[in-house]
Design an enzyme around this catalytic site. Structure first.
Site, mmCIF file in Angstrom:
data_model
loop_
_atom_site.group_PDB
_atom_site.id
_atom_site.type_symbol
_atom_site.label_atom_id
_atom_site.label_comp_id
_atom_site.label_asym_id
_atom_site.label_seq_id
_atom_site.Cartn_x
_atom_site.Cartn_y
_atom_site.Cartn_z
ATOM 1 N N SER A 159 7.633 35.744 -55.065
ATOM 2 C CA SER A 159 8.796 36.614 -55.246
ATOM 3 C C SER A 159 8.777 37.367 -56.570
ATOM 4 O O SER A 159 9.292 38.493 -56.651
ATOM 5 C CB SER A 159 10.079 35.798 -55.125
ATOM 6 O OG SER A 159 10.128 34.779 -56.110
ATOM 7 N N SER A 209 -0.192 26.098 -54.852
ATOM 8 C CA SER A 209 -0.186 24.716 -55.316
ATOM 9 C C SER A 209 -0.536 23.750 -54.194
ATOM 10 O O SER A 209 -0.456 24.083 -52.998
ATOM 11 C CB SER A 209 1.189 24.368 -55.868
ATOM 12 O OG SER A 209 2.147 24.319 -54.819
ATOM 13 N N GLU A 230 -6.524 27.473 -50.382
ATOM 14 C CA GLU A 230 -7.159 27.492 -51.706
ATOM 15 C C GLU A 230 -6.089 27.037 -52.681
ATOM 16 O O GLU A 230 -5.150 27.765 -52.974
ATOM 17 C CB GLU A 230 -7.679 28.895 -52.041
ATOM 18 C CG GLU A 230 -8.671 28.902 -53.198
ATOM 19 C CD GLU A 230 -7.999 28.994 -54.556
ATOM 20 O OE1 GLU A 230 -7.805 27.921 -55.172
ATOM 21 O OE2 GLU A 230 -7.677 30.100 -54.982
#
Length: 454
Positions: A159, A209, A230
Site C-alpha cells: 500500500s 515476509s 520468494e
C-alpha cells in the site's frame, strides 16, 4: 476498516496522496476483463508480444526520471538507486523480448509415437502480491515472463507504493498492451483472499515476509492454486583470510547497505576468518562511516531512511534484544522516526535475533570464525535459504562447497544479486519456485504432453 490508502514520504513524514480502495464491483469487473483479455492474448504470436515488450522498455526508459522520483518519494530509496532500478527493469524486458520464443518453443521428445513433444501453454490470470522495497523491479520480474508466456497479470502491491502500482499499469497501457492484460488491484488483505478463491485466478506469486507467504500459500492451497513464494533471508557473507579486501570491500559494504539494507538478498551475517577479523572490522567500519546519509533526492546520497517508521521499530527491537544477550555496538545504533543509523555489532551468538532472524535494515553483525568449514557450518545454521556469498582468492576451493550450502544461490567474489539471465529463488523458509531466466517463465505454464500417431 478503512476504505482508503494513504501514502506518505518516509523521509519527512509528509502526506503524499489518498487512494480509495476498489469496491467489490470494480474488482469483479477487473477479474472479468482479465479473463476476457486472456482468451485473445494467449492466441497472439510470441513475436507480437515481444514487440509490445520492446515498446514497454522504450517507454520505461523515456520516463526514467519521473518514475525514479516516484520511487524515491514513496519509499525513500536514494534517487541514484531508483534510476538504476528502472534501468534494470528495462534490461529484464529486453532479455525476455529476445529470448521468450526460444524458452517457450515446443520440446521434441523421441518416443514410440509418430510425433511427441511438450507444449508450454499459458495458464490464464496470475495474481501477484508484491513488496515495497523494489517497487518496480519486483513487479516487472513477475509480470514480464508471465505476460510473454501468454498469461494476464493482476497486481496487489504494497500500500505504501500505491502510486508506483498505478504508474506501472499506465505504462503497460501506454505501450499498447490490450486493456486487461495488466491491472493493478487496490484491495486489502481480506479481499485478496477472496480473489485467490475466484476461479478466474489460476496461480499466485508472492514476494514478501515468511508470515505473508504462509498466509497466501494456505489460502491458495485451499483452492488448489499453484504458488511461487520468494520470502525472507539472512544471507551469510563469508570473508576468508586470503580475500582481496582492496578489491572487494566496496562490494561487501554494498551487499549490506544497498537500499538502506532493505533487501531480502542482502548480506545479513558477516563471517570473517579470525586472522583478518580485526583488519576487516576496521576497514568495514571506516567504509560504513563514510556513507553519506542525506535527502534521498540528492544525487550524492547513498544512505537514506527506511520505507516506514514501523520498520525502524522492528529493527531497533531486534538490535536491543541482541544487545541484552551480549552483543556489542561497535558503531551506530541511533534512530529517529524512519531513520536508522548504519549499525555494526560484534560479540554475536547464535541465539541472538540479529543472527537467526531477518534484519531488514542497515545492521551488520560481524562474527569471527576459525576457518572455511566453520564458516560454512555457521552460514548453514539458518531457517532461511536464499543465498550465500564468499570472498576468497581460492575460488576453486570455495566452489567445492556448493553442495554444503542448501541456499538457492551461491556467489563467489560477488554479492548475491538477481539477474534476468539466472534463476532466482530460495529454499527452506525463504520459499520455493523460481523467478527469472527460462526457469522463471516456465513456472506459470501448463507443460502439456502431445502424443501423435498416424
Amino acid at each position: 476498516m478503512s476504505d482508503t490508502i494513504n501514502t506518505n514520504n518516509p523521509y519527512n513524514g509528509e502526506h503524499i496522496k489518498t487512494y480509495k480502495l476498489d469496491s467489490k464491483v470494480v474488482l469483479n469487473k477487473k477479474l472479468e476483463l482479465a479473463n476476457a483479455t486472456f482468451k485473445s492474448w494467449k492466441l497472439l504470436e510470441i513475436s507480437e508480444r515481444a514487440k509490445l515488450l520492446q515498446k514497454l522498455a522504450d517507454e520505461l526508459l523515456a520516463d526514467k526520471d519521473s518514475l525514479s522520483k516516484l520511487i524515491t518519494l514513496e519509499m525513500g530509496k536514494p534517487i541514484t538507486e531508483s534510476k538504476a532500478e528502472i534501468e534494470k527493469c528495462a534490461f529484464l524486458i529486453q532479455f525476455y523480448a529476445h529470448n521468450a520464443d526460444q524458452f517457450l518453443a515446443d520440446a521434441i521428445i523421441e518416443t514410440d509415437a509418430h510425433e511427441s513433444y511438450i507444449s508450454y501453454d499459458p495458464l490464464g490470470c496470475i495474481l501477484a502480491v508484491m513488496p515495497w522495497n523494489y517497487p518496480f523491479w519486483q513487479v516487472f520480474r513477475f509480470a514480464i515472463p508471465t505476460l510473454i508466456a501468454g498469461n494476464v497479470a493482476l497486481l496487489k502491491h504494497a500500500s505504501n507504493v500505491t502510486g508506483c502500482a498505478i504508474a506501472i499499469e499506465k505504462l503497460f497501457n501506454k505501450s499498447g498492451f490490450p486493456e486487461g492484460c495488466f491491472q493493478t488491484l487496490l484491495a486489502d488483505h481480506d479481499t485478496i483472499e477472496e480473489i485467490i478463491g475466484n476461479d478466474i485466478v489460476k496461480a499466485v506469486t508472492l514476494t514478501g515476509s515468511e508470515k505473508a507467504g504462509k498466509s497466501i500459500a494456505q489460502t491458495a492451497g485451499k483452492h488448489l492454486k499453484k504458488t511461487v513464494l520468494e520470502l525472507g533471508g539472512n544471507n551469510a557473507c563469508i570473508i576468508l583470510k586470503d580475500a582481496d579486501l582492496d578489491k572487494h570491500l566496496d562490494t561487501i559494504v554494498k551487499a549490506r547497505m544497498q537500499n538502506s539494507g532493505q533487501s531480502c538478498i542482502a548480506a545479513k551475517r558477516f563471517l570473517v576468518e579470525e586472522e583478518i577479523y580485526d583488519e576487516f572490522l576496521e576497514q568495514f567500519t571506516k567504509k560504513v562511516k563514510a556513507l553519506n546519509y542525506d535527502d534521498p533526492f540528492k544525487e550524492d546520497t547513498n544512505m537514506s531512511c527506511l520505507a516506514r517508521p514501523d520498520l525502524a521499530d522492528i529493527l531497533e527491537e531486534q538490535v536491543s534484544k541482541s544487545v541484552e544477550k551480549g552483543a556489542k555496538v561497535h558503531y551506530g545504533n541511533t534512530r529517529g522516526d524512519a531513520y536508522y543509523q548504519p549499525t555494526i555489532l560484534t560479540n554475536i551468538t547464535k541465539d541472538m535475533p540479529v543472527f537467526k532472524e531477518e534484519t531488514f535494515g542497515p545492521v551488520a553483525p560481524i562474527i569471527k570464525v576459525k576457518n572455511l568449514d566453520e564458516a560454512i557450518a555457521m552460514a548453514s545454521n539458518s531457517r532461511f535459504g536464499l543465498g550465500t556469498m564468499i570472498f576468497t582468492k581460492d575460488y576453486k576451493k570455495a566452489s567445492k562447497k556448493v553442495l554444503a550450502i542448501e541456499d538457492g544461490a551461491y556467489f563467489i567474489n560477488e554479492m548475491v544479486k538477481s539477474d534476468p539471465r539466472l534463476p532466482f529463488g530460495g529454499t527452506k523458509a525463504s520459499g520455493y519456485g523460481r523467478e527469472l531466466s527460462k526457469e522463471g517463465i516456465l513456472e506459470f505454464v501448463n507443460k502439456k504432453t502431445i502424443f501423435i500417431n498416424k
